[in-house]
Design an enzyme around this catalytic site. Structure first.
Site, mmCIF file in Angstrom:
data_model
loop_
_atom_site.group_PDB
_atom_site.id
_atom_site.type_symbol
_atom_site.label_atom_id
_atom_site.label_comp_id
_atom_site.label_asym_id
_atom_site.label_seq_id
_atom_site.Cartn_x
_atom_site.Cartn_y
_atom_site.Cartn_z
ATOM 1 N N ASN A 1 7.659 -12.469 23.720
ATOM 2 C CA ASN A 1 8.706 -12.265 22.507
ATOM 3 C C ASN A 1 9.962 -13.131 22.947
ATOM 4 O O ASN A 1 10.100 -13.039 24.047
ATOM 5 C CB ASN A 1 8.762 -10.782 22.356
ATOM 6 N N HIS B 1 -1.581 -5.024 7.917
ATOM 7 C CA HIS B 1 -1.028 -4.777 6.595
ATOM 8 C C HIS B 1 -1.661 -5.646 5.265
ATOM 9 O O HIS B 1 -0.880 -5.781 4.458
ATOM 10 C CB HIS B 1 0.363 -5.311 6.834
ATOM 11 N N CYS C 1 -10.075 -6.845 -18.103
ATOM 12 C CA CYS C 1 -10.138 -5.430 -18.813
ATOM 13 C C CYS C 1 -8.637 -4.948 -18.994
ATOM 14 O O CYS C 1 -8.170 -3.859 -19.424
ATOM 15 C CB CYS C 1 -10.693 -4.237 -17.696
#
Length: 240
Positions: free
Chosen positions: A213, A120, A152
């Site tokens: 987890n 990501h 720029c």
């Protein structure tokens, strides 16, 4: 044999481990995730975070996007935790082939990891949309309003994958290649609900798929080993 002992044995026997991590790896460094009780999705804003962090919102409400982005996405005081440091140690020892991460905080690299596929993107990379000039995270953090390129005048955009945007193909291909060649895949700190990133673990063909987890995931039944605990606590107890 306990689950921790099994993990230790597999790490000892493996020579090409890949770690696939999500937000839960960084929450232990104090970075909020998007779905926990105290995560960004449960805080109050004029728009939901997933709306603010979309390509449409970025192009249509750029100043509001950057107000949220600076406030909630730039956690520049966060430090690598035990999990980050342990994975970097494994890489130096020749055990870990790559880290594949959904996180954008750069903590794996700060801990010393070299082969990191950031699915990501990263808050540490920012580019002028007009001339392509590169700017570090401090440029965004210290600027006001909409950041503009000094060279720029073009809009400077974070190299972060927003909602509605596709993943970088080279990064995906590198991650897929690493996962497919791994003799052990450890998935940690992710609920495996964000696609297409979560689908990448389907490319693993080995028989040492480990899920670490705090909460159960839809993939638990498919794993060879499941540990519901802190990712830092689990990895911190493994020696190579």
């Amino acid at each position: 044999m306990t689950a921790q002992q099994q993990l230790q044995q597999w790490v000892h026997d493996s020579g090409s481990i890949v770690f696939f991590g999500g937000a839960g790896v960084s929450t232990e460094s104090g970075i909020p995730d998007f779905r926990s009780v105290d995560g960004l999705y449960n805080q109050k804003y004029s728009q939901p975070p997933e709306t603010i962090l979309s390509h449409t919102y970025f192009t249509g409400h750029t100043q509001e996007f950057y107000r949220f982005y600076r406030d909630k996405m730039l956690c520049l005081d966060a430090k690598p935790n035990t999990a980050h440091l342990k994975l970097a140690q494994w890489e130096r020892a020749g055990k870990l082939a790559a880290v594949v991460t959904q996180n954008i905080d750069g903590l794996h690299q700060l801990a010393g990891s070299r082969t990191v596929y950031e699915l990501h993107g990263s808050v540490h990379r920012n580019y002028c949309t007009k001339c392509g000039a590169f700017y570090g995270v401090d440029f965004i953090a210290q600027s006001q309003g909409v950041p503009r390129c000094p060279a720029c005048g073009g809009l400077v955009k974070p190299d972060v994958v927003l909602y509605e945007e596709g993943l970088d193909q080279d990064t995906v291909e590198g991650a897929v290649r690493a996962i497919a060649q791994a003799d052990m895949l450890i998935v940690g700190g992710t609920s495996l609900v964000v696609y297409p990133a979560a689908g990448l673990i389907r490319y693993y063909r080995g028989n040492k798929l480990v899920l670490i987890n705090r909460d159960p995931t839809a993939y638990d039944a498919e794993a060879d080993l499941v540990i519901h605990d802190s990712i830092g606590k689990v990895l911190g107890g493994i020696e190579v």
